[in-house]
Design an enzyme around this catalytic site. Structure first.
Site, mmCIF file in Angstrom:
data_model
loop_
_atom_site.group_PDB
_atom_site.id
_atom_site.type_symbol
_atom_site.label_atom_id
_atom_site.label_comp_id
_atom_site.label_asym_id
_atom_site.label_seq_id
_atom_site.Cartn_x
_atom_site.Cartn_y
_atom_site.Cartn_z
ATOM 1 N N GLU A 1 1.367 12.984 52.274
ATOM 2 C CA GLU A 1 1.678 13.685 51.010
ATOM 3 C C GLU A 1 3.068 13.359 50.484
ATOM 4 O O GLU A 1 3.268 13.205 49.277
ATOM 5 C CB GLU A 1 1.565 15.209 51.175
ATOM 6 C CG GLU A 1 0.161 15.745 51.367
ATOM 7 C CD GLU A 1 -0.230 15.846 52.830
ATOM 8 O OE1 GLU A 1 0.466 15.257 53.681
ATOM 9 O OE2 GLU A 1 -1.240 16.513 53.128
ATOM 10 N N HIS B 1 -3.391 28.566 55.040
ATOM 11 C CA HIS B 1 -4.302 28.029 54.016
ATOM 12 C C HIS B 1 -4.623 29.072 52.945
ATOM 13 O O HIS B 1 -5.676 29.018 52.320
ATOM 14 C CB HIS B 1 -5.611 27.531 54.647
ATOM 15 C CG HIS B 1 -5.468 26.254 55.405
ATOM 16 N ND1 HIS B 1 -4.802 26.178 56.599
ATOM 17 C CD2 HIS B 1 -5.887 24.994 55.135
ATOM 18 C CE1 HIS B 1 -4.826 24.924 57.042
ATOM 19 N NE2 HIS B 1 -5.477 24.190 56.167
#
Lengths: 339, 318
Positions: free
Chosen positions: A67, A135
């Site tokens: 990322e 998450h």
């Protein structure tokens, strides 16, 4: 409550977004999409479905789990004339690439004295969906704190497509926070605007909307909490509490005028935010309200957000920290009683 | 590009940074300043190998790369001196110069030049031209995660990327030898299906030859390259760094090997230049750069009321 049974296009949020991306990529060859599993898979939430087969691997590129680097690639791509859409699968992963977002993407237009534009969309799935501490975060408040980034947080299905189209066309960088609940929710279950026209359209970034008009309490919120607020407001309406709901749509720019107009009318403000409470969205909204409206003319100011804890795994724990239908309803009843 | 041009470039770069140094004690440059003094041979070795369309993404120590890429020295020095006439109107400063016209940019964050250069490389490959991107890093950034991530992607997709490592031996105070698992940085190349070479970065001819090889490799669509050029950072990491972590003997030996002196001696012995011609180049370059300094000092700073400009390019008042 709307009866949506007859809605023809029973899309979910991810399909609405994928349609916007598809149509915008059709219109501009410089628009490209990069991220993890955005290709053949079409995004783990399906928000880039159909794009890979239409536009091919060069323009819809599956990235390795890097990322930090593929976010930085977006900067070089933008400087070379492309318009990258970067998918960061979960908002929780923004930490991995935050450096490029806040030191490069958010600052280069400023640092370059206005000579270098950053037409980049960083799209990411935020919000609680029962996946515990790593998450489930929202983090839009964290990103909204940093200069140079437009922070877009859609709620209605209509806005999912229209705001994404605007984000892609924007010459300024946009961090686009989807909510996982809304990505998966279908038109027929939406309480806010569920109609998604097939043709392309845009929704301007920076204009709030009022999915419910009322006179007793102004409830300012965003993202999935708009749906919860609409449900709660419908319930308390039975007890004669008339709630006005403001869906902010974006945090940067923040449409504080719409909030002020409503609060001047109701004199009561509740901010509901699924993000962490302290130093965040609720504090900012309330500050701007009291900076602009004489505090003594306000009857009540309350906020309801995640009380500065990680999101727990067990449902019994999660329910007491994440704003939900019941908790929002209780806040509204409490405020109505207190007046 | 001939040796005389390389020598001229080295001398001009040296005087450019020496002129910048004048602004430190006077507080005209009121933040950090990282000079490239001692590392001129590497940028001089790039001369003649780059096209205007090639991209170069540099670091906190970026002045020489900007000059080699064709950024106007007057506007670059203006930026370093925080003037309105700077390439970024004084909004960027010495660590953040941007010039789209030359595809030149820099970042003040160690390791972050590589992903940006990779983005350019991706775009170049997508457009099927023969432009390439150079990501410059120091030895310190070679240990950053971006090094691995960037080279892995570039290697996997054969992107036109040159990673130029200016290995000056130190990440601020930490010797690279203490924190590197391998003898050289370039030998990592095989892990990324990349071309790799470690060369003496004090001699611009050696650097130039290696750059030529690397660039040929990249432009012939064979994938990325790592060129490591070993050099010395003559001054502290930044102006104000006491540099107490290097011994006097070490510094003395380092300065004895000044690449400008070594190269001028080489060109003398090769009879490429005479002593007189060398002195001419030195004097002309000095006058040019200190002349720039004089002009820059006369320029205005950006107006205070413009401090909130440029946060966004589009209107945000709804």
């Amino acid at each position: 409550m709307a009866n949506n049974d007859k809605i023809e296009r029973n899309l979910n949020g991810s399909e609405a977004i994928a349609e916007a991306i598809f149509q915008e990529m059709q219109q501009d060859d410089n628009t490209i999409l990069i991220g993890e599993d955005v290709g053949k898979c079409g995004g783990v939430f399906g928000a880039s479905r159909n794009c890979f087969s239409e536009f091919g691997e060069n323009r819809v590129r599956d990235m390795p789990i890097s990322e930090m680097t593929f976010t930085g690639m977006g900067v070089g791509m933008a400087m070379s004339g492309l318009r990258p859409i970067i998918e960061i699968m979960f908002a929780d992963f923004l930490g991995v690439c935050l450096e490029q977002i806040y030191n490069a993407i958010g600052k280069i237009h400023y640092m370059s004295g206005g000579t270098v534009k950053m037409p980049i969309v960083v799209k990411t799935a935020a919000g609680n969906i029962g996946s515990a501490a790593q998450h489930s975060q929202c983090l839009w408040g964290t990103l909204a704190h940093l200069p140079g980034l437009k922070i877009v947080v859609p709620s209605s299905l209509y806005d999912h497509k229209g705001l994404m189209a605007s984000a892609i066309r924007s010459n300024d960088p946009v961090i686009f926070f989807e909510h996982k609940e809304l990505l998966l929710k279908r038109a027929r279950s939406f309480l806010s605007n569920p109609i998604v026209p097939k043709k392309t359209y845009t929704v301007p970034i920076g204009k709030a909307v009022k999915p419910r008009i009322g006179s007793d309490i102004t409830l300012v919120t965003l993202s999935y909490s708009v749906e919860l607020a609409l449900e709660s407001a419908a319930e308390v309406a039975k007890e004669g509490i008339d709630v006005e709901i403001i869906d902010l749509r974006s945090l940067v720019p923040l449409d504080i005028e719409t909030v002020l107009q409503s609060v001047r009318k109701t004199q009561r403000l509740l901010v509901v935010d699924e993000d962490y409470q302290s130093f965040g969205v609720s504090g900012e909204i309330i500050t701007r309200v009291v900076e602009n409206i004489e505090p003594t003319s306000l009857k009540q100011i309350k906020r309801h957000a995640v009380p500065d804890v990680p999101i727990p795994a067990a449902l019994s724990l999660e329910q007491v920290v994440v704003p939900n239908y019941e908790s929002i309803k209780n806040m509204l009843i409490m405020m109505a009683k207190g007046s | 590009m001939n040796q005389i041009e390389r020598f001229k470039a080295m001398v001009e770069m040296r005087f450019f940074d020496e002129a910048c140094l004048e602004g430190v004690p006077t507080m005209e440059i009121h933040g950090e300043l990282h000079t490239g003094i001692g590392q001129e041979a590497i940028s001089a070795g790039l001369l003649g190998h780059l096209k205007n369309s090639d991209a170069l993404v540099s670091t906190h120590r970026n002045h020489y790369h900007a000059l080699i890429k064709g950024v106007n020295p007057y506007r670059l020095m203006s930026e370093i001196f925080e003037k309105k006439t700077g390439i970024c109107q004084g909004f960027g400063g010495h660590m953040h110069p941007f010039s789209l016209k030359q595809n030149f940019s820099a970042t003040g964050i160690v390791g972050q030049s590589l992903p940006v250069a990779l983005g350019y490389a991706y775009a170049f490959k997508m457009r099927k031209g023969d432009s390439l991107a150079i990501g410059v890093i120091g030895d310190g950034a070679a240990n950053h995660g971006t090094f691995h991530e960037t080279l892995n992607i570039a290697g996997a997709w054969k992107l036109p990327l040159l990673v130029l490592v200016e290995n000056n031996g130190y990440g601020i105070s930490v010797p690279i030898s203490k924190v590197l698992a391998t003898e050289t940085i370039a030998e990592r190349a095989k892990s990324y299906s990349a071309w790799g070479k470690c060369v003496n970065g004090d001699d611009p001819d050696i650097v130039s030859e290696a750059v030529e090889e690397a660039v040929d490799h990249i432009r012939s669509n064979q994938g990325p390259a790592i060129l490591e050029a070993v050099c010395n950072r003559f001054r502290g990491h930044y102006e104000g760094d006491t540099d107490h972590y290097r011994s006097k003997t070490e510094k003395h030996n380092m300065l004895k090997g000044d690449p400008i002196n070594t190269y001028s001696e080489k060109l003398l012995s090769l009879k490429v230049l005479t002593e007189n011609e060398i002195q001419n180049i030195v004097q002309t370059s000095k006058q040019k750069m200190f002349g720039l300094l004089k002009r820059v000092r006369g320029e205005k700073m950006p107006l205070p009321e413009t401090a909130l400009n440029y946060i966004f390019c589009e209107k945000t008042d709804g």
